[in-house]
Design a protein around this motif. Structure first.
Motif, PDB file in Angstrom:
ATOM      1  N   PHE A   1       0.718  -1.168   0.051  1.00 44.19           N
ATOM      2  CA  PHE A   1      -0.107   0.142  -0.041  1.00 44.19           C
ATOM      3  C   PHE A   1       0.883   1.173   0.018  1.00 44.19           C
ATOM      4  O   PHE A   1       1.725   1.318   0.413  1.00 44.19           O
ATOM      5  N   THR A   2       0.292   2.288  -0.611  1.00 46.52           N
ATOM      6  CA  THR A   2       1.001   3.708  -0.663  1.00 46.52           C
ATOM      7  C   THR A   2      -0.030   4.842  -0.350  1.00 46.52           C
ATOM      8  O   THR A   2      -0.889   4.951  -0.865  1.00 46.52           O
ATOM      9  N   ILE A   3       0.170   5.438   0.604  1.00 48.42           N
ATOM     10  CA  ILE A   3      -0.432   6.573   1.143  1.00 48.42           C
ATOM     11  C   ILE A   3       0.191   7.787   0.506  1.00 48.42           C
ATOM     12  O   ILE A   3       1.312   8.073   0.615  1.00 48.42           O
ATOM     13  N   SER A   4      -0.674   9.000  -0.084  1.00 49.11           N
ATOM     14  CA  SER A   4       0.060  10.139  -0.435  1.00 49.11           C
ATOM     15  C   SER A   4      -1.344  11.000  -0.161  1.00 49.11           C
ATOM     16  O   SER A   4      -2.377  10.661   0.007  1.00 49.11           O
ATOM     17  N   ARG A   5      -0.829  12.318  -0.199  1.00 48.82           N
ATOM     18  CA  ARG A   5      -1.669  13.402   0.047  1.00 48.82           C
ATOM     19  C   ARG A   5      -1.563  14.744  -0.828  1.00 48.82           C
ATOM     20  O   ARG A   5      -0.095  14.728  -1.386  1.00 48.82           O
ATOM     21  N   ASP A   6      -2.527  15.410  -1.373  1.00 40.90           N
ATOM     22  CA  ASP A   6      -2.555  16.439  -2.107  1.00 40.90           C
ATOM     23  C   ASP A   6      -3.037  17.540  -1.213  1.00 40.90           C
ATOM     24  O   ASP A   6      -4.247  17.794  -1.048  1.00 40.90           O
ATOM     25  N   ASN A   7      -2.237  18.334  -0.762  1.00 44.46           N
ATOM     26  CA  ASN A   7      -2.601  19.397   0.173  1.00 44.46           C
ATOM     27  C   ASN A   7      -3.351  20.691  -0.531  1.00 44.46           C
ATOM     28  O   ASN A   7      -4.384  21.157   0.019  1.00 44.46           O
ATOM     29  N   ALA A   8      -3.266  20.763  -1.810  1.00 40.58           N
ATOM     30  CA  ALA A   8      -3.868  21.626  -2.541  1.00 40.58           C
ATOM     31  C   ALA A   8      -5.531  21.433  -2.672  1.00 40.58           C
ATOM     32  O   ALA A   8      -6.313  22.454  -2.622  1.00 40.58           O
ATOM     33  N   LYS A   9      -5.601  19.982  -2.497  1.00 37.74           N
ATOM     34  CA  LYS A   9      -7.153  19.622  -2.858  1.00 37.74           C
ATOM     35  C   LYS A   9      -7.416  18.908  -1.537  1.00 37.74           C
ATOM     36  O   LYS A   9      -8.602  18.474  -1.401  1.00 37.74           O
ATOM     37  N   ASN A  10      -6.820  19.127  -0.426  1.00 38.35           N
ATOM     38  CA  ASN A  10      -6.833  18.376   0.877  1.00 38.35           C
ATOM     39  C   ASN A  10      -7.603  16.991   0.740  1.00 38.35           C
ATOM     40  O   ASN A  10      -8.709  16.699   1.402  1.00 38.35           O
ATOM     41  N   THR A  11      -6.821  16.117  -0.013  1.00 39.35           N
ATOM     42  CA  THR A  11      -7.199  14.952  -0.219  1.00 39.35           C
ATOM     43  C   THR A  11      -6.100  13.992   0.054  1.00 39.35           C
ATOM     44  O   THR A  11      -5.029  14.423  -0.330  1.00 39.35           O
ATOM     45  N   VAL A  12      -6.682  12.954   0.570  1.00 39.27           N
ATOM     46  CA  VAL A  12      -5.618  11.668   0.959  1.00 39.27           C
ATOM     47  C   VAL A  12      -5.973  10.337  -0.035  1.00 39.27           C
ATOM     48  O   VAL A  12      -7.247  10.222  -0.287  1.00 39.27           O
ATOM     49  N   TYR A  13      -5.076   9.789  -0.383  1.00 35.00           N
ATOM     50  CA  TYR A  13      -5.228   8.777  -1.312  1.00 35.00           C
ATOM     51  C   TYR A  13      -4.486   7.464  -0.627  1.00 35.00           C
ATOM     52  O   TYR A  13      -3.590   7.382   0.078  1.00 35.00           O
ATOM     53  N   LEU A  14      -5.022   6.187  -0.915  1.00 33.59           N
ATOM     54  CA  LEU A  14      -4.513   5.113  -0.624  1.00 33.59           C
ATOM     55  C   LEU A  14      -4.402   4.100  -1.747  1.00 33.59           C
ATOM     56  O   LEU A  14      -5.475   3.682  -2.093  1.00 33.59           O
ATOM     57  N   GLN A  15      -3.138   3.690  -2.266  1.00 37.42           N
ATOM     58  CA  GLN A  15      -3.019   2.953  -3.527  1.00 37.42           C
ATOM     59  C   GLN A  15      -2.889   1.520  -2.810  1.00 37.42           C
ATOM     60  O   GLN A  15      -1.979   1.481  -1.883  1.00 37.42           O
ATOM     61  N   MET A  16      -3.719   0.690  -3.024  1.00 35.50           N
ATOM     62  CA  MET A  16      -3.547  -0.723  -2.644  1.00 35.50           C
ATOM     63  C   MET A  16      -3.268  -1.607  -3.876  1.00 35.50           C
ATOM     64  O   MET A  16      -4.000  -1.907  -4.507  1.00 35.50           O
ATOM     65  N   ASN A  17      -2.243  -2.443  -3.623  1.00 30.86           N
ATOM     66  CA  ASN A  17      -1.818  -3.251  -4.698  1.00 30.86           C
ATOM     67  C   ASN A  17      -1.486  -4.560  -3.885  1.00 30.86           C
ATOM     68  O   ASN A  17      -1.561  -4.871  -2.750  1.00 30.86           O
ATOM     69  N   SER A  18      -1.652  -5.582  -4.697  1.00 30.38           N
ATOM     70  CA  SER A  18      -1.439  -7.036  -4.253  1.00 30.38           C
ATOM     71  C   SER A  18      -2.481  -7.273  -2.969  1.00 30.38           C
ATOM     72  O   SER A  18      -2.054  -7.870  -2.136  1.00 30.38           O
ATOM     73  N   LEU A  19      -3.596  -7.020  -3.453  1.00 29.95           N
ATOM     74  CA  LEU A  19      -4.492  -7.152  -2.209  1.00 29.95           C
ATOM     75  C   LEU A  19      -4.916  -8.573  -1.912  1.00 29.95           C
ATOM     76  O   LEU A  19      -4.791  -9.665  -2.784  1.00 29.95           O
ATOM     77  N   LYS A  20      -5.073  -8.878  -0.610  1.00 25.72           N
ATOM     78  CA  LYS A  20      -5.209 -10.078  -0.317  1.00 25.72           C
ATOM     79  C   LYS A  20      -6.640 -10.220   0.596  1.00 25.72           C
ATOM     80  O   LYS A  20      -7.345  -9.125   0.978  1.00 25.72           O
ATOM     81  N   PRO A  21      -7.140 -11.553   0.726  1.00 25.23           N
ATOM     82  CA  PRO A  21      -8.528 -11.385   1.430  1.00 25.23           C
ATOM     83  C   PRO A  21      -8.542 -10.980   2.625  1.00 25.23           C
ATOM     84  O   PRO A  21      -9.657 -10.359   3.186  1.00 25.23           O
ATOM     85  N   GLU A  22      -7.613 -11.073   3.313  1.00 27.95           N
ATOM     86  CA  GLU A  22      -7.515 -10.450   4.750  1.00 27.95           C
ATOM     87  C   GLU A  22      -7.248  -9.041   4.943  1.00 27.95           C
ATOM     88  O   GLU A  22      -7.470  -8.382   5.822  1.00 27.95           O
ATOM     89  N   ASP A  23      -7.220  -8.361   3.534  1.00 32.72           N
ATOM     90  CA  ASP A  23      -7.340  -6.891   3.510  1.00 32.72           C
ATOM     91  C   ASP A  23      -9.062  -6.285   3.355  1.00 32.72           C
ATOM     92  O   ASP A  23      -9.098  -5.439   3.375  1.00 32.72           O
ATOM     93  N   THR A  24     -10.028  -7.341   3.373  1.00 33.60           N
ATOM     94  CA  THR A  24     -11.206  -7.003   3.371  1.00 33.60           C
ATOM     95  C   THR A  24     -11.693  -6.454   4.689  1.00 33.60           C
ATOM     96  O   THR A  24     -11.330  -6.853   5.785  1.00 33.60           O
ATOM     97  N   ALA A  25     -12.379  -5.129   4.512  1.00 37.92           N
ATOM     98  CA  ALA A  25     -12.647  -4.253   5.694  1.00 37.92           C
ATOM     99  C   ALA A  25     -13.370  -3.204   5.253  1.00 37.92           C
ATOM    100  O   ALA A  25     -13.561  -2.770   3.842  1.00 37.92           O
ATOM    101  N   VAL A  26     -13.898  -2.567   6.136  1.00 39.17           N
ATOM    102  CA  VAL A  26     -14.143  -1.177   5.749  1.00 39.17           C
ATOM    103  C   VAL A  26     -13.247  -0.092   6.175  1.00 39.17           C
ATOM    104  O   VAL A  26     -12.500  -0.312   7.265  1.00 39.17           O
TER     105      VAL A  26
END
Length: 115
Positions: free
Chosen positions: A66-91
């Motif tokens: 996973f990679t987290i990043s933020r765009d301060n100009a947009k007040n937005t945070v992102y989470l790029q999730m790769n190689s997902l596993k069943p145990e990543d299932t969640a809210v």
């Protein structure tokens, strides 16, 4: 401050998803933007966070995937999730920490990873 999260969904194991969370309203200084998750029957846990210095922290279970990043100009945070596993299932919930101005939570977005 209102947080609007998006990007969740159903994906097969090994796939990728990108979550977004945009903050709006009376936004002052944001010190930390983070993603938490809560699986069924489990406690909410920190997945990743990014400080306004761009320093990042990750849970051991997602580091390297996973990679987290933020765009301060947009007040937005992102989470790029790769190689997902069943145990990543969640809210997944976004969170912003404004220090003395308080912390705020998004409404949650469901990520389901099928095996």
């Amino acid at each position: 401050v209102q947080l609007q999260a998006s990007g969740g969904g159903l994906v097969q194991a090994g796939g990728s998803l990108r979550l977004s969370c945009a903050a709006s309203g009376n936004i002052g200084r944001i010190y930390v933007m983070a993603w938490y998750r809560q699986a069924l029957g489990k406690q909410r846990e920190l997945v990743a966070r990014v400080f306004n210095s761009d320093t990042t922290n990750y849970a051991a279970s997602v580091k390297g995937r996973f990679t987290i990043s933020r765009d301060n100009a947009k007040n937005t945070v992102y989470l790029q999730m790769n190689s997902l596993k069943p145990e990543d299932t969640a809210v997944y919930y976004c969170n912003v920490d404004q220090g003395v101005s308080g912390t705020h939570w998004g409404q949650g977005t469901l990520v389901t990873v099928s095996s």
